[in-house]
Enzyme design. Structure first.
Site: not given
Ligand code: NAD
Ligand code: TYD
Length: 341
Positions: A35, A124-126, A149, A151-153, A204, A271, A275
């Protein structure tokens, strides 16, 4: 071990694959749809490794998933693939439900049919929603997700756990806090702020910027997943936190200090709807079970991350061209018109 990793071309999945291929892993199959967030450049350093195979595919495509599982017979699936961004899930919720819920369902079904010996579902902790101080969420904390997001997790976590309870599929679930580090797509807080600061663009801040997140360096997260894969108990959930809670404003202030840019670049914007004010996580269960603790301090991790973005401007410019511009215009330039508020 032979592992099938979904979403391995994304931020955390690619760090996990790079970590695996630095070890004595036997084989790694990266199953990814590519993606907007998937990028094979993230895996350039391992693409010639004979133990590595890339399959482009959608986890919703059961026939392809089953074909690959039958060909490869992996010892485990580590499931990262997801639509991972809260802001995009607010602007366009449909792909989030398609991949995170339907995709996880398809993958669980395929794993059940092919009798995969272990399934790590990365979450995720979310899913716990906003947490009032002074509390922190352990694994039994109620699930109160706020965004499409999260809710889906939460839904996919419960589905994965139901496959353990009902079908004895050997599932383990991890729930990590906010990750940061190299190769993160510049839509999340830290890489977006670094990238804008380096270009002298406004930074921002949503609302008052006093929302609190717990920051985890991506390599610490990957080591925790490996520990859970090797030593986690089946049917269990493990939180993975960074022990580093900071308000967003403080994170952004440190980025401005380290990049040598003025605080006047910080700009308050409307905001985010729904949030979450504060995330706070206890990872005691994981530490007790595996001995894992985070190794990289926020100071060190942030320095490494900024250094990486400074030296990989070509990567940044490539991922920011095209579709990113549309997203940026919707979420920032036309924020008040596009958001449901
Ligand atoms: P990312 O958005 O960087 O990467 C997602 C990857 O999944 C991409 O390579 C994309 O091509 C692939 N993908 C998406 N839809 C797909 C599908 N239908 N079939 C196959 N591949 C698909 O995400 P990330 O930040 O690396 O997060 C990875 C995982 O960790 C996620 O499940 C996320 O919920 C979880 N997570 C992320 C964070 C964070 O801070 N980024 C924290 C906790 C948990
Ligand atoms: P984000 O990295 O999107 O992670 P999550 O929402 O999954 O925690 O955002 C982290 C925090 O930063 C969140 O409180 C939203 C805030 N944020 C901003 O204030 N400005 C921004 O442009 C972005 C992307 C996030």
């Amino acid at each position: 071990m032979k592992l099938l990793v979904t979403g391995g071309a994304g931020f955390i999945g690619s760090a996990f694959i790079r970590l695996l291929l630095r070890s004595s892993v036997k084989r790694v199959i990266n199953f990814d749809k590519l993606t907007y967030a998937g990028n094979l450049e993230n895996l350039a350093e391992v693409s010639d490794d004979s133990r590595y195979r890339f399959v482009r595919g959608d986890i919703c495509d059961s026939a392809l998933v089953i074909q690959v599982l039958e060909e490869e017979r992996p010892d485990a699936i580590v499931h990262f693939a997801a639509e991972s961004h809260v802001d995009r899930s607010i602007l366009s919720p449909e792909p989030v439900f398609e991949t995170n819920l339907r995709g996880t369902f398809s993958l669980l079904e395929a794993a059940r049919m092919c009798k995969v010996p272990r399934f790590v579902h990365v979450s995720t902790d979310e899913v716990y929603g906003s947490i009032e101080p002074p509390h922190e969420a352990d694994e039994n904390y109620p699930l109160r997700p706020s965004s499409p997001y999260s809710a889906s997790k939460a839904g996919s976590d419960l589905l994965a756990l139901s496959y353990f309870t009902t079908y004895k599929l050997p599932v383990v679930v991890t729930r990590a806090s906010n990750n940061y580090g190299p190769y993160q797509f510049p839509e999340k807080l830290i890489p977006l702020m670094i990238s804008n600061a380096l270009e002298d663009k406004p930074l921002p801040i949503y609302g008052d910027g006093m929302q609190v997140r717990d920051w985890l360096y991506v390599d610490d997260h990957c080591r925790a997943i490996l520990a859970v894969l090797e030593r986690g108990a089946l049917g269990e959930v493990y939180n993975i936190g960074g022990n580093c809670s900071l308000p967003n404003r403080e994170v952004v202030r440190r980025i401005l200090q380290l990049t040598g840019k003025p605080e006047s670049l910080m700009t308050s914007v409307t905001d985010r709807p729904g949030h979450d004010r504060r995330y706070a996580l206890s990872s005691e269960k994981l530490t007790r079970a595996t001995g894992w603790t985070p190794q990289v301090s926020f100071e060190e991790g942030l320095k490494r991350t900024i250094e990486w973005y400074c030296t990989h401007q070509d990567w940044v410019q490539r991922v920011k061209s095209g579709e990113y511009q549309n997203y940026y215009a919707r979420n920032y330039d036309r924020r008040d018109a596009e958001l449901p508020i």
